[in-house]
Design a protein around this motif. Structure first.
Motif, PDB file in Angstrom:
ATOM      1  N   ARG A  92      44.219  40.790  22.044  1.00  0.00           N
ATOM      2  CA  ARG A  92      44.728  41.467  23.249  1.00  0.00           C
ATOM      3  C   ARG A  92      43.755  41.263  24.406  1.00  0.00           C
ATOM      4  O   ARG A  92      44.149  40.997  25.528  1.00  0.00           O
ATOM      5  CB  ARG A  92      44.900  42.967  22.977  1.00  0.00           C
ATOM      6  CG  ARG A  92      46.159  43.324  22.224  1.00  0.00           C
ATOM      7  CD  ARG A  92      46.484  44.820  22.374  1.00  0.00           C
ATOM      8  NE  ARG A  92      45.414  45.696  21.959  1.00  0.00           N
ATOM      9  CZ  ARG A  92      45.183  46.055  20.700  1.00  0.00           C
ATOM     10  NH1 ARG A  92      45.954  45.584  19.734  1.00  0.00           N
ATOM     11  NH2 ARG A  92      44.191  46.861  20.386  1.00  0.00           N
ATOM     12  N   ARG A  93      42.440  41.426  24.113  1.00  0.00           N
ATOM     13  CA  ARG A  93      41.417  41.243  25.163  1.00  0.00           C
ATOM     14  C   ARG A  93      41.466  39.818  25.720  1.00  0.00           C
ATOM     15  O   ARG A  93      41.404  39.606  26.931  1.00  0.00           O
ATOM     16  CB  ARG A  93      40.023  41.500  24.590  1.00  0.00           C
ATOM     17  CG  ARG A  93      39.707  42.929  24.287  1.00  0.00           C
ATOM     18  CD  ARG A  93      39.222  43.682  25.518  1.00  0.00           C
ATOM     19  NE  ARG A  93      38.078  43.051  26.139  1.00  0.00           N
ATOM     20  CZ  ARG A  93      36.826  43.347  25.850  1.00  0.00           C
ATOM     21  NH1 ARG A  93      36.582  44.284  24.970  1.00  0.00           N
ATOM     22  NH2 ARG A  93      35.821  42.746  26.435  1.00  0.00           N
ATOM     23  N   ARG A  94      41.580  38.832  24.803  1.00  0.00           N
ATOM     24  CA  ARG A  94      41.556  37.432  25.251  1.00  0.00           C
ATOM     25  C   ARG A  94      42.794  37.091  26.059  1.00  0.00           C
ATOM     26  O   ARG A  94      42.734  36.302  27.001  1.00  0.00           O
ATOM     27  CB  ARG A  94      41.426  36.509  24.041  1.00  0.00           C
ATOM     28  CG  ARG A  94      40.045  36.606  23.454  1.00  0.00           C
ATOM     29  CD  ARG A  94      39.719  35.465  22.548  1.00  0.00           C
ATOM     30  NE  ARG A  94      38.282  35.486  22.275  1.00  0.00           N
ATOM     31  CZ  ARG A  94      37.726  35.030  21.191  1.00  0.00           C
ATOM     32  NH1 ARG A  94      38.474  34.484  20.259  1.00  0.00           N
ATOM     33  NH2 ARG A  94      36.426  35.078  21.039  1.00  0.00           N
ATOM     34  N   ALA A  95      43.913  37.691  25.678  1.00  0.00           N
ATOM     35  CA  ALA A  95      45.164  37.398  26.393  1.00  0.00           C
ATOM     36  C   ALA A  95      45.072  37.843  27.844  1.00  0.00           C
ATOM     37  O   ALA A  95      45.754  37.329  28.714  1.00  0.00           O
ATOM     38  CB  ALA A  95      46.327  38.084  25.693  1.00  0.00           C
ATOM     39  N   LEU A  96      44.202  38.826  28.105  1.00  0.00           N
ATOM     40  CA  LEU A  96      44.080  39.356  29.459  1.00  0.00           C
ATOM     41  C   LEU A  96      43.162  38.507  30.332  1.00  0.00           C
ATOM     42  O   LEU A  96      43.098  38.694  31.529  1.00  0.00           O
ATOM     43  CB  LEU A  96      43.521  40.792  29.408  1.00  0.00           C
ATOM     44  CG  LEU A  96      44.430  41.841  28.773  1.00  0.00           C
ATOM     45  CD1 LEU A  96      43.704  43.168  28.643  1.00  0.00           C
ATOM     46  CD2 LEU A  96      45.682  42.020  29.625  1.00  0.00           C
ATOM     47  N   ARG A  97      42.398  37.583  29.705  1.00  0.00           N
ATOM     48  CA  ARG A  97      41.430  36.804  30.493  1.00  0.00           C
ATOM     49  C   ARG A  97      41.719  35.315  30.371  1.00  0.00           C
ATOM     50  O   ARG A  97      42.132  34.846  29.311  1.00  0.00           O
ATOM     51  CB  ARG A  97      40.010  37.088  29.993  1.00  0.00           C
ATOM     52  CG  ARG A  97      39.637  38.534  30.163  1.00  0.00           C
ATOM     53  CD  ARG A  97      38.215  38.774  29.779  1.00  0.00           C
ATOM     54  NE  ARG A  97      37.296  38.051  30.627  1.00  0.00           N
ATOM     55  CZ  ARG A  97      35.990  38.106  30.477  1.00  0.00           C
ATOM     56  NH1 ARG A  97      35.466  38.846  29.529  1.00  0.00           N
ATOM     57  NH2 ARG A  97      35.188  37.431  31.274  1.00  0.00           N
ATOM     58  N   PRO A  98      41.489  34.574  31.433  1.00  0.00           N
ATOM     59  CA  PRO A  98      41.748  33.129  31.366  1.00  0.00           C
ATOM     60  C   PRO A  98      40.841  32.468  30.320  1.00  0.00           C
ATOM     61  O   PRO A  98      39.676  32.824  30.191  1.00  0.00           O
ATOM     62  CB  PRO A  98      41.403  32.626  32.770  1.00  0.00           C
ATOM     63  CG  PRO A  98      40.941  33.795  33.542  1.00  0.00           C
ATOM     64  CD  PRO A  98      40.978  35.021  32.703  1.00  0.00           C
ATOM     65  N   SER A  99      41.401  31.494  29.573  1.00  0.00           N
ATOM     66  CA  SER A  99      40.656  30.898  28.462  1.00  0.00           C
ATOM     67  C   SER A  99      39.395  30.179  28.943  1.00  0.00           C
ATOM     68  O   SER A  99      38.420  30.079  28.208  1.00  0.00           O
ATOM     69  CB  SER A  99      41.556  29.937  27.689  1.00  0.00           C
ATOM     70  OG  SER A  99      42.043  28.960  28.580  1.00  0.00           O
ATOM     71  N   GLU A 100      39.392  29.667  30.206  1.00  0.00           N
ATOM     72  CA  GLU A 100      38.209  28.926  30.671  1.00  0.00           C
ATOM     73  C   GLU A 100      36.965  29.826  30.784  1.00  0.00           C
ATOM     74  O   GLU A 100      35.844  29.348  30.870  1.00  0.00           O
ATOM     75  CB  GLU A 100      38.458  28.193  31.996  1.00  0.00           C
ATOM     76  CG  GLU A 100      38.854  29.071  33.168  1.00  0.00           C
ATOM     77  CD  GLU A 100      40.366  29.209  33.276  1.00  0.00           C
ATOM     78  OE1 GLU A 100      41.067  28.978  32.257  1.00  0.00           O
ATOM     79  OE2 GLU A 100      40.843  29.570  34.366  1.00  0.00           O
ATOM     80  N   GLU A 101      37.183  31.151  30.757  1.00  0.00           N
ATOM     81  CA  GLU A 101      36.023  32.049  30.826  1.00  0.00           C
ATOM     82  C   GLU A 101      35.291  32.126  29.485  1.00  0.00           C
ATOM     83  O   GLU A 101      34.177  32.593  29.415  1.00  0.00           O
ATOM     84  CB  GLU A 101      36.468  33.453  31.245  1.00  0.00           C
ATOM     85  CG  GLU A 101      36.841  33.534  32.705  1.00  0.00           C
ATOM     86  CD  GLU A 101      37.097  34.960  33.166  1.00  0.00           C
ATOM     87  OE1 GLU A 101      36.760  35.895  32.425  1.00  0.00           O
ATOM     88  OE2 GLU A 101      37.644  35.100  34.261  1.00  0.00           O
TER      89      GLU A 101
END
Ligand code: SF4
Length: 236
Positions: free
Chosen positions: A100-109
């Motif tokens: 859920r946390r990762r889905a909220l942030r762009p993968s390049e971060e």
């Protein structure tokens, strides 16, 4: 007293001991008539509240390492021992939380920062230190008030700098009086805005201090509901 379970013993506030609480819990369980899967009366312990809380929190998606901090355990295995669900469920709940946390942030971060990026990140915190507190602006953003910090909502005043803030407020008051006396009308509006900012920061410090000092009155428990089942003579 900073205790959840306490009682009034002839005008003196005393802690309820674990044995008494255990007896109260089990008296209440007897009264409900609830039994376990084998038909035996349920046996409860005050410590079970910790197990129930941790189990419920982890099952609802709280990461086990956060539950560990809340429970005050130095070893996560102690927390997982409290957790009355299968480890697989805890792992699944934790994975779902990370997803859920990762889905909220762009993968390049999700990459290793370069040395320059890391230095810029650390430098951001250094550059936020001010004489009267900390600038709370986000990383990567620039100053929004041309460094007129006393007027700025981003300034988090430092309680240790209260005297400095008071001095600034008094100085602004004196300058305002002088401007009004000398007829420097162009100065008055700016001074009034700065003065309002200084007063707001002092009020923030007062509110913070009042919040820190405040104690919460949990009230005194009544034994009326236990009358006939548990007498106060059973208490410590
Ligand atoms: S004016 Fe505001 S944003 Fe700028 S440095 Fe001061 S507190 Fe930070």
């Amino acid at each position: 007293m900073p205790l959840l379970f306490q009682y009034d013993r002839s005008g003196e506030i005393s802690a309820m001991n674990g044995e008494f609480l255990r007896k109260c819990l089990n008296d209440i369980l007897d009264a409900t008539g609830l039994t376990d899967a084998d038909g035996c009366p349920l046996d409860f312990d005050p410590h079970d509240f910790r197990r129930i809380f941790i189990t419920d929190a982890i099952r609802s998606g709280l990461p086990p390492h956060i539950a560990q901090v809340i429970a005050g355990h130095s070893d996560i295995n102690t927390t997982m021992g409290y957790n009355a669900i299968y480890p697989a469920e805890a792992i699944e709940a934790h994975r779902a939380f990370i997803a859920r946390r990762r889905a909220l942030r762009p993968s390049e971060e999700y990459r290793t920062p370069t040395s320059e990026e890391w230095d810029a990140f650390l430098g951001h915190f250094e550059r936020r230190k001010l004489s009267v507190g900390i600038c709370a602006r986000a990383f990567g953003t620039s100053c929004i008030h041309e460094h007129a910090c006393i007027r700025c909502s981003m300034l988090r005043p430092d309680p240790a700098q209260r005297a400095r803030l008071t001095e600034i407020r008094d100085n602004l008051l004196a300058r305002l009086t002088e401007a009004e006396r000398e007829g420097w009308l162009g100065e008055i509006e700016g001074l009034e805005i700065s003065l309002a900012g200084a007063q707001e920061k002092l009020a923030l410090l007062d509110a913070e201090q009042a919040r820190t000092r405040r104690t919460v009155d949990l009230g005194m428990p009544s034994f009326a509901n236990l009358a006939g089942r548990t007498s106060t003579a059973d208490q410590p």
